[in-house]
Design a protein around this motif. Sequence first.
Motif, PDB file in Angstrom:
ATOM      1  N   PHE A 106     -91.920  43.182 -41.832  1.00 20.59           N
ATOM      2  CA  PHE A 106     -91.017  42.332 -41.054  1.00 20.59           C
ATOM      3  C   PHE A 106     -91.847  41.376 -40.211  1.00 20.59           C
ATOM      4  N   GLY A 107     -91.362  40.145 -40.076  1.00 20.89           N
ATOM      5  CA  GLY A 107     -92.004  39.170 -39.207  1.00 20.89           C
ATOM      6  C   GLY A 107     -92.444  37.934 -39.951  1.00 20.89           C
ATOM      7  N   GLY A 108     -92.772  36.885 -39.192  1.00 18.68           N
ATOM      8  CA  GLY A 108     -93.153  35.622 -39.793  1.00 18.68           C
ATOM      9  C   GLY A 108     -91.943  34.764 -40.091  1.00 18.68           C
ATOM     10  N   ASN A 109     -92.187  33.653 -40.733  1.00 17.29           N
ATOM     11  CA  ASN A 109     -91.113  32.698 -41.003  1.00 17.29           C
ATOM     12  C   ASN A 109     -90.787  32.580 -42.481  1.00 17.29           C
ATOM     13  N   LEU A 110     -91.307  33.483 -43.301  1.00 16.27           N
ATOM     14  CA  LEU A 110     -91.182  33.304 -44.735  1.00 16.27           C
ATOM     15  C   LEU A 110     -90.452  34.492 -45.352  1.00 16.27           C
ATOM     16  N   HIS A 111     -89.393  34.186 -46.136  1.00 14.91           N
ATOM     17  CA  HIS A 111     -88.698  35.191 -46.947  1.00 14.91           C
ATOM     18  C   HIS A 111     -89.259  35.099 -48.365  1.00 14.91           C
ATOM     19  N   CYS A 112     -90.074  36.085 -48.758  1.00 10.39           N
ATOM     20  CA  CYS A 112     -90.638  36.073 -50.105  1.00 10.39           C
ATOM     21  C   CYS A 112     -91.204  37.459 -50.396  1.00 10.39           C
ATOM     22  N   GLY A 113     -91.210  37.818 -51.669  1.00 10.11           N
ATOM     23  CA  GLY A 113     -91.758  39.100 -52.052  1.00 10.11           C
ATOM     24  C   GLY A 113     -91.158  40.228 -51.231  1.00 10.11           C
ATOM     25  N   ASN A 114     -92.029  41.061 -50.674  1.00 10.45           N
ATOM     26  CA  ASN A 114     -91.601  42.160 -49.814  1.00 10.45           C
ATOM     27  C   ASN A 114     -91.809  41.815 -48.340  1.00 10.45           C
ATOM     28  N   ARG A 115     -91.571  40.554 -47.993  1.00 13.64           N
ATOM     29  CA  ARG A 115     -91.620  40.102 -46.604  1.00 13.64           C
ATOM     30  C   ARG A 115     -90.228  39.668 -46.161  1.00 13.64           C
ATOM     31  N   LEU A 116     -89.836  40.138 -45.005  1.00 10.54           N
ATOM     32  CA  LEU A 116     -88.555  39.742 -44.432  1.00 10.54           C
ATOM     33  C   LEU A 116     -88.860  38.959 -43.165  1.00 10.54           C
ATOM     34  N   GLY A 117     -88.671  37.643 -43.221  1.00 10.17           N
ATOM     35  CA  GLY A 117     -89.023  36.783 -42.105  1.00 10.17           C
ATOM     36  C   GLY A 117     -88.070  36.931 -40.927  1.00 10.17           C
ATOM     37  N   LEU A 118     -88.653  36.926 -39.728  1.00  9.35           N
ATOM     38  CA  LEU A 118     -87.874  36.999 -38.486  1.00  9.35           C
ATOM     39  C   LEU A 118     -88.388  35.921 -37.539  1.00  9.35           C
ATOM     40  N   TYR A 163     -84.628  43.694 -52.254  1.00 13.34           N
ATOM     41  CA  TYR A 163     -83.571  42.893 -52.877  1.00 13.34           C
ATOM     42  C   TYR A 163     -82.743  42.237 -51.778  1.00 13.34           C
ATOM     43  N   ARG A 164     -82.534  40.944 -51.912  1.00 16.44           N
ATOM     44  CA  ARG A 164     -81.712  40.186 -50.982  1.00 16.44           C
ATOM     45  C   ARG A 164     -80.447  39.749 -51.701  1.00 16.44           C
ATOM     46  N   ALA A 165     -79.305  40.244 -51.210  1.00 15.34           N
ATOM     47  CA  ALA A 165     -78.017  39.991 -51.868  1.00 15.34           C
ATOM     48  C   ALA A 165     -78.059  40.413 -53.322  1.00 15.34           C
ATOM     49  N   GLY A 166     -78.734  41.527 -53.605  1.00 13.79           N
ATOM     50  CA  GLY A 166     -78.798  42.073 -54.948  1.00 13.79           C
ATOM     51  C   GLY A 166     -79.853  41.479 -55.842  1.00 13.79           C
ATOM     52  N   GLN A 167     -80.614  40.479 -55.373  1.00 11.29           N
ATOM     53  CA  GLN A 167     -81.617  39.816 -56.183  1.00 11.29           C
ATOM     54  C   GLN A 167     -82.997  39.980 -55.549  1.00 11.29           C
ATOM     55  N   PRO A 168     -84.028  40.242 -56.354  1.00 10.10           N
ATOM     56  CA  PRO A 168     -85.384  40.307 -55.780  1.00 10.10           C
ATOM     57  C   PRO A 168     -85.824  38.939 -55.281  1.00 10.10           C
ATOM     58  N   GLN A 169     -86.565  38.923 -54.198  1.00  6.66           N
ATOM     59  CA  GLN A 169     -87.030  37.663 -53.634  1.00  6.66           C
ATOM     60  C   GLN A 169     -88.154  37.069 -54.482  1.00  6.66           C
ATOM     61  N   PRO A 170     -88.331  35.750 -54.461  1.00  2.00           N
ATOM     62  CA  PRO A 170     -89.444  35.152 -55.214  1.00  2.00           C
ATOM     63  C   PRO A 170     -90.784  35.553 -54.624  1.00  2.00           C
ATOM     64  N   ALA A 171     -91.822  35.456 -55.453  1.00  2.86           N
ATOM     65  CA  ALA A 171     -93.164  35.830 -55.009  1.00  2.86           C
ATOM     66  C   ALA A 171     -93.660  34.872 -53.938  1.00  2.86           C
ATOM     67  N   CYS A 172     -94.478  35.383 -53.049  1.00  2.57           N
ATOM     68  CA  CYS A 172     -95.059  34.553 -51.990  1.00  2.57           C
ATOM     69  C   CYS A 172     -96.123  33.625 -52.570  1.00  2.57           C
ATOM     70  N   PRO A 173     -96.372  32.493 -51.935  1.00  3.74           N
ATOM     71  CA  PRO A 173     -97.340  31.540 -52.495  1.00  3.74           C
ATOM     72  C   PRO A 173     -98.752  32.099 -52.622  1.00  3.74           C
ATOM     73  N   ASP A 174     -99.159  32.993 -51.721  1.00  5.82           N
ATOM     74  CA  ASP A 174    -100.523  33.503 -51.763  1.00  5.82           C
ATOM     75  C   ASP A 174    -100.663  34.785 -52.569  1.00  5.82           C
ATOM     76  N   THR A 175     -99.655  35.137 -53.368  1.00 10.47           N
ATOM     77  CA  THR A 175     -99.701  36.366 -54.156  1.00 10.47           C
ATOM     78  C   THR A 175    -100.623  36.177 -55.352  1.00 10.47           C
ATOM     79  N   HIS A 176    -101.594  37.099 -55.521  1.00 16.73           N
ATOM     80  CA  HIS A 176    -102.511  36.967 -56.644  1.00 16.73           C
ATOM     81  C   HIS A 176    -101.878  37.533 -57.914  1.00 16.73           C
ATOM     82  N   PRO A 177    -102.427  37.245 -59.099  1.00 19.14           N
ATOM     83  CA  PRO A 177    -101.770  37.632 -60.363  1.00 19.14           C
ATOM     84  C   PRO A 177    -101.519  39.126 -60.487  1.00 19.14           C
ATOM     85  N   GLY A 178    -102.432  39.961 -60.007  1.00 18.32           N
ATOM     86  CA  GLY A 178    -102.214  41.395 -60.112  1.00 18.32           C
ATOM     87  C   GLY A 178    -100.977  41.850 -59.372  1.00 18.32           C
TER      88      GLY A 178
END
Length: 800
Positions: free
Chosen positions: A197-209, A159-174
């Motif tokens: 942790f890492g990368g440039n994308l904040h989405c899903g359970n990824r925290l970009g750094l 959760y980022r600022a109390g809200q879940p992050q949006p899904a990543c673009p490559d996330t499959h339906p499951g």
Amino acid sequence: MTPSGALLIMGVHRAAHAIARNGARAAVLALIAVLCALQAWALWRAPPAWLPASIKVTLAPGAGVALGRHELAAPQADLSHLALRRDANGVWLLANQSQSRQLVLQDGDGERRMGSTPLQGKRAFQIDGLRFTIAQADARSVAFSMAGQHWRYDGATLYRAGQPQPACPDTHPGARLMALWNRWAPAVLTMAHPLTFGGNLHCGNRLGLPDVAPGAARLARDGGRIVLSAGNPDGEPASVQVLQERQPDELRQQETALAPVRALVVGHTRFDLAISGDELTMTPGRHVALYSMPQVRLPSAVEWRWQQRSLWHGAGDGYVLGLLAVGLAGLCPLLAARYARGPGAATRSWQAVAAWWAAGCLLAAGVAALALQRGGHPPGAACSLLLACCALAMWLAPPGRWSPPIAAAAVLLAAGLLAQLALGLGADESSWLRYYQKSAAMLAIGTALATGCRLWTAALADRLRQRGVEWLLMLFAAVALAALAAQVLWGDETGVFDLQPVELAKLALTALTAHCLALRFGWRHDGRDWPGRAMRWLRLAAPALLFLALLGLALVQVDDYSPLILLLVWSTSMALAYAVAARNGKLAAALLLLVLAAIAAIAWLRLAGTDDLIRWGFYADRFLVWLNPAEHPHTGQQLLLGAQAITDGGWWGADHLLGLRTLGQPLGAVQRIPAVQDDFAPSLFLNRHGLAAGLLLWATQAAFVTGIAVAAARRLAAGAMARHHRAAWAGRFAYFALCGGAAFVLGHFLLSWGTNLAIFPIMGQPMSFLSAGGSHLLFFLCPLLALVKASAPSSAPSDI
């Protein structure tokens, strides 16, 4: 002609008639006996193999040594995996030197990984200089912040600022469905999902750094705690530190004392540890490298004590052989009493007692063998061979004649056990024999349970009411759903507790659907049009549809589309079986056209090229590798190695003698095919035994599926001629259940052969009977064979 000559001619004539009448039975028995004898011959011809019984490391205070794959006889370890040293006070210390593989330590508190630490009680952590302040951390969640941004992670959702992050673009339906479930489900029912942790994308359970490789560090739920660990990034490894009251703790350079550690897992090899002064004794327990002679170059501080691999006896042979002996000792007087009493009801009674006795002893022996293997003291390969032979004998034992699918299944079982034994004997690692030993134990357990279930249902056939059958089916479905839930909550795509609940779910789905369809066909016997028939149909089909939906939801979480293809084959086959039973020619024709369209689509994909596939996104890599494996040598390694193995086998096997020369001998490079024990077992079979043996295997598999279809047609005809509602329902239920079971087996055959022969993109499904799939054998094949044996008429003209 003399009377003696006439008697001789009459005896020869009767013998020839008996041989002609029982020729098929004798041929099948001879083939199975040959396959079992080949297993014993493979054990006899297997060359001696040596492995270290213990590894002794001697270090003086202040000294150290680096150990890896060679020094530890651990095939899955790195070349330099761990560092041992003693400090000035003589304390033994351990550090992990591998950048890609962790060390697992087992002590009195449980299991923990090197390079990781729970965040409870910590005040901050740092990744490549980026500092995260911990505001709250307990066993269930952790809240942290950096540069004015606040996050909370509960082991399933970030959760980022109390809200879940949006899904990543490559996330499959499951994964999207799993994320939605984790947001709304109670904490105890959420499915663990790590935060990376890492990368440039904040989405899903990824925290970009910024400027940090993706996957540089991870937070995950482990052992009831939230644990931070150094990850395996796609780029340069990052520095991961935990800031405590004292100096920072660098996770990648973490060093721990060996005194409280009782066992250590390096790669997949487990070592029991014992410290005595200057000596550390490491006893390997599984996944140990094998050597052709007891000789290897080692550092001066390392010493091995050798032992020879034992094939003919094991630590737990006495328990298994004793139970089998008890079964045989009790079976002989029971059979003698049966034949002494002559034909009739008394014979059937003694026959049932003998079958119960044999099934009970075989079940106890199989459970003992499996428990000993799980405990680290498996029975010898020869003992497993005897156990498997006893299980095969029970399938072929009276009463009644054999049906063709049972005979074909016995041949397939014997051939699969031979292939798994050859794999275990020819591999250069001690753990490969476990597939054969587990299959033998599972076959014994499944055979005993199937025999007991068949005897129980036969005894209660006249007393079990329709409502009781429905309650049993619902209980079966509830158990299968609970097993699937256990896999979702505590397991992964490989199963839970070393089992695959999906196999039990297939059986439950088939039985429940067969019951619903059997009831549906009973309506027309009422002689009038029932009002509200659509609602009644929906009520009867709802359990099967609900179970199918839940099964699809569980399977879609697996990072592979083969379960969905398997369900598609099953549903198409069941629809065709319904069309045949209902004599609906239009529906049958439409289904056949659908199958032809699918074949045409596969051919078009094969010929159209890859230009249009690049923009697919979902599973596009699988299709690209399938269409042009040479352009993707890394991801297409499995396909390329399998194709090379089949090419090397030719028509008559790699030894040009159907594999008889190399039986029990080292496998060589073919064992390096990924998943060669299950998904790519056909490639190994064709390499060792050639395409000629493969054609015989295909013919036997076709005979098995065709035999089940013929048995199903007989039961449908018997149900149609029955005058009693219960007998009619039993015939229709057996018809649909047999069709559903045959559809799943056919799907496994099609997907496995299609994957190995590059007809389809790579899809991970084991081949029934041939692959090392203990759960598939126990939860699906053995119950299906029990239904086939119970459905076969005792005196059909085409029976063997």
